[in-house]
Design a protein around this motif. Structure first.
Motif, mmCIF file in Angstrom:
data_model
loop_
_atom_site.group_PDB
_atom_site.id
_atom_site.type_symbol
_atom_site.label_atom_id
_atom_site.label_comp_id
_atom_site.label_asym_id
_atom_site.label_seq_id
_atom_site.Cartn_x
_atom_site.Cartn_y
_atom_site.Cartn_z
ATOM 1 N N SER A 1 66.650 -27.145 -29.640
ATOM 2 C CA SER A 1 65.525 -26.552 -30.361
ATOM 3 C C SER A 1 64.806 -27.612 -31.183
ATOM 4 C CB SER A 1 65.995 -25.416 -31.279
ATOM 5 O OG SER A 1 66.898 -25.905 -32.246
ATOM 6 N N HIS B 1 67.417 -24.152 -35.307
ATOM 7 C CA HIS B 1 68.277 -23.085 -34.780
ATOM 8 C C HIS B 1 69.758 -23.418 -34.969
ATOM 9 C CE1 HIS B 1 69.378 -19.698 -32.257
ATOM 10 N NE2 HIS B 1 70.142 -20.496 -31.525
ATOM 11 N N ASP B 2 70.495 -22.437 -35.489
ATOM 12 C CA ASP B 2 71.945 -22.553 -35.697
ATOM 13 C C ASP B 2 72.317 -23.641 -36.703
ATOM 14 O OD1 ASP B 2 72.558 -20.454 -34.041
ATOM 15 O OD2 ASP B 2 72.868 -21.707 -32.270
#
Length: 229
Positions: free
Chosen positions: A168, A216-217
């Protein structure tokens, strides 16, 4: 004083003309500059310079000359896109300077490139020894692309058969205390969630944030003004 105002006006007009022309021509004037693009940039700069320092040249003439030059360059760029045979003449072509670990002396001589210049270009490509390069290509913009020999190549995830993960792009959410709502929408993050993530890091207001980045994450990366100072 009137002369100074005239110079200022001509500079502003020149800046506007160059900005429009470069926007129309695209980013190759900066990132992938070829010898022809270099000549183009010099001519445009000279045209604006004449408007400032030559009292005999009027701003109307400079605008006409700049626009005409921009149109010519635009059509030449169009020709290189449509007619492949013209690209070698107008844009040049890449040359292999190292082939299967062997230095191509004839190519160096053809491109007026000495060994010291080649070493400098290799170092800029993170190759610090000629013997580490399996292939080296001199690009049309004067930079060198390097394919290292096997012992010096960087190990990739695919080589180690690592399970693929989602890749990402980091998204900037706050700059100088201002929330970038378009980026917030792109990341799929609600403003309430952003505020909560900031509170978890003991930050109560977005105005206290110099920079915030979402990925992301990953936890929200925050750089408060205190750290900036």
């Amino acid at each position: 004083m009137g002369h100074l105002f005239t110079v200022a006006w001509e500079l502003v007009c020149g800046l506007g003309i160059l900005f429009v022309i470069l926007k129309l021509l695209g980013k190759t004037q900066f990132s992938q500059i070829t010898p022809f693009d270099f000549i183009s940039a010099l001519i445009l700069g000279e045209l604006v310079g004449n408007a400032v320092y030559d009292k005999g040249v009027r701003i109307v003439e400079i605008i006409f000359a700049s626009l005409l030059w921009g149109i010519l360059i635009y059509f030449i760029e169009l020709i290189t896109q449509k007619v492949k045979s013209s690209r070698k003449l107008l844009e040049g072509e890449p040359n292999i300077v190292i082939h299967k670990g062997k230095l191509k002396y004839d190519v160096l001589k053809k491109n007026k490139l000495d060994i010291n210049q080649l070493q400098s270009l290799l170092r800029q490509a993170n190759c610090f020894s000629i013997q580490e390069a399996e292939y080296a290509i001199l690009e049309t913009n004067g930079m060198v692309s390097v394919l290292p020999k096997f012992p010096y190549d960087t190990t990739k995830n695919g080589d180690m058969q690592i399970k693929p993960k989602q890749v990402s792009l980091p998204v900037t959410l706050i700059i100088d205390g201002e929330v970038l709502y378009e980026n917030l929408k792109e990341a799929g993050v609600k403003e309430e969630q952003l505020i909560q993530d900031l509170k978890k890091q003991n930050i109560k207001r977005t105005e206290d944030v110099f920079y915030a980045e979402w990925k992301h994450d990953k936890p929200l990366f925050v750089l408060p003004y205190e750290e900036k100072k």
